[in-house]
Design an enzyme around this catalytic site. Structure first.
Site, PDB file in Angstrom:
ATOM      1  N   THR A 243      -0.322   4.915   4.920  1.00 20.08           N
ATOM      2  CA  THR A 243       1.078   4.546   4.711  1.00 20.08           C
ATOM      3  C   THR A 243       1.199   3.050   4.488  1.00 20.08           C
ATOM      4  OG1 THR A 243       1.555   4.051   7.032  1.00 20.08           O
ATOM      5  CG2 THR A 243       1.757   6.361   6.327  1.00 20.08           C
ATOM      6  N   ASP A 244       2.309   2.633   3.920  1.00 20.50           N
ATOM      7  CA  ASP A 244       2.667   1.225   3.961  1.00 20.50           C
ATOM      8  C   ASP A 244       2.987   0.896   5.422  1.00 20.50           C
ATOM      9  OD1 ASP A 244       3.230  -1.347   3.105  1.00 20.50           O
ATOM     10  OD2 ASP A 244       4.574  -0.710   1.503  1.00 20.50           O
ATOM     11  N   ALA A 245       3.163  -0.364   5.741  1.00 19.11           N
ATOM     12  CA  ALA A 245       3.340  -0.774   7.134  1.00 19.11           C
ATOM     13  C   ALA A 245       4.546  -0.098   7.779  1.00 19.11           C
ATOM     14  CB  ALA A 245       3.490  -2.285   7.211  1.00 19.11           C
TER      15      ALA A 245
END
Length: 328
Positions: A243-245
């Site tokens: 995932t992105d952050a």
């Protein structure tokens, strides 16, 4: 968060929460000696060898290259490269970046950006995209992946399903793109398909929502339709989904750390990047596994993908697993 050297608390937490990897930012990187030592100490105190990752795209997003003390090469923005250079240059750039970050102890680069920038209002991607031509972006993304792979550095395609048409910033709140599935297939997916065919190790999933496709406002990073049905099944991607952050506002405004982690994992993510509260996210997934709400098979599928890549890249060896079993 701001530390440039390992602390007692970090050592304790690496044992208590055996994470699969860490990411370093500019704030953690001072000079070559300090960076090498920090990475060496992190690996030494980890339960198992970790992914050591960094956002080293080149251009504006270069945590290492933009620090003069690191004494590495710098490169133009991807936008400028898209206008003035060719795929051979991109391969050279990526292989150079891969070689130089590898010397420091990194084994994962969260690059290249595979977004096709079709909106001039897009501030989050900005100059990080190779341009607005899907075929050209695809060619350059493929060259970038191959350049990193030539140096045994894991590459990452980001930000799936493609946020080049967005006008908002997921760091600050929810962003929905007005794209149909046919538009995504015709434009946004093209560089991702090219990067996957080139051998990309990771695909990073964005927090944008694609309501015309999913019929919900939920972020792509917690959407089973986006990650499993489209990325895994339609695009036939078998690598790691990260995932992105998860400390970004578009996630934290909607979900607790526990809710976000469980929802994303159930939707198909292999690695939850930067949960806002690591213990809460870790304990939530562990609890779901123990209760049977997350099956052993689902967990094993992810673990196998992670271990396979770590073995392939030489991050982990049979000796490491033997030592872990002895320690257990």
């Amino acid at each position: 968060y701001e530390h440039k050297k390992i602390t007692k608390t970090m050592k304790e937490n690496l044992q208590k929460y055996p994470v699969g990897g860490v990411i370093l930012f500019s704030r953690n990187i001072w000079n070559r000696k300090q960076t090498k030592k920090l990475i060496r100490k992190l690996q030494k105190n980890a339960a198992m060898p970790m992914f050591i990752s960094v956002d080293e795209e080149g251009g504006d997003v270069a945590r290492i290259g933009n620090n003069k003390k690191m004494k590495t090469d710098t490169f133009p923005t991807m936008e400028e490269i898209g206008k003035t250079q060719d795929a051979d240059y991109v391969y050279y750039m990526a292989s150079t970046i891969g070689s130089q970050i590898g010397e420091l102890g990194f084994n994962v680069d969260f690059a290249p950006v595979a977004d096709v920038k079709t909106s001039e209002m897009n501030s989050e991607i900005g100059t990080r995209s190779f341009g607005d031509d899907p075929k050209k972006v695809a060619e350059f993304v493929s060259a970038y992946v191959k350049g990193l792979e030539s140096q045994n550095i894991c590459s990452t395609l980001k930000h799936f399903p493609g946020q080049g048409s967005s006008s908002g910033d997921t760091h600050q709140g929810s962003v929905d793109i007005d794209s149909s599935i046919s538009k995504l297939r015709k434009i946004d997916f093209v560089p991702f398909v090219s990067g996957i065919e080139a051998g990309a190790d990771f695909v990073m999933v964005s927090h944008i929502s694609v309501s015309r496709v999913t019929e919900t406002s939920e972020p792509a990073s917690v959407s089973k339709l986006i990650m499993t049905t489209i990325l895994r099944e339609e695009l036939d991607y078998s690598g790691l989904i990260v995932t992105d952050a998860f400390d970004m506002a578009c996630i934290t405004d909607k979900y607790s750390a526990a809710e976000a982690a469980v929802k994303s994992f159930n939707a198909g993510a292999d690695i939850i990047l930067m949960p806002q509260d690591l213990p809460e996210a870790y304990d939530a997934i562990l609890s779901k596994v123990k209760s049977g709400k997350i099956t052993e098979k689902r967990l094993n599928d992810t673990v196998e993908r992670i271990l396979k890549l770590k073995f392939q890249k030489g991050i982990m060896t049979l000796e490491d697993t033997a030592q872990k079993k002895m320690g257990d």
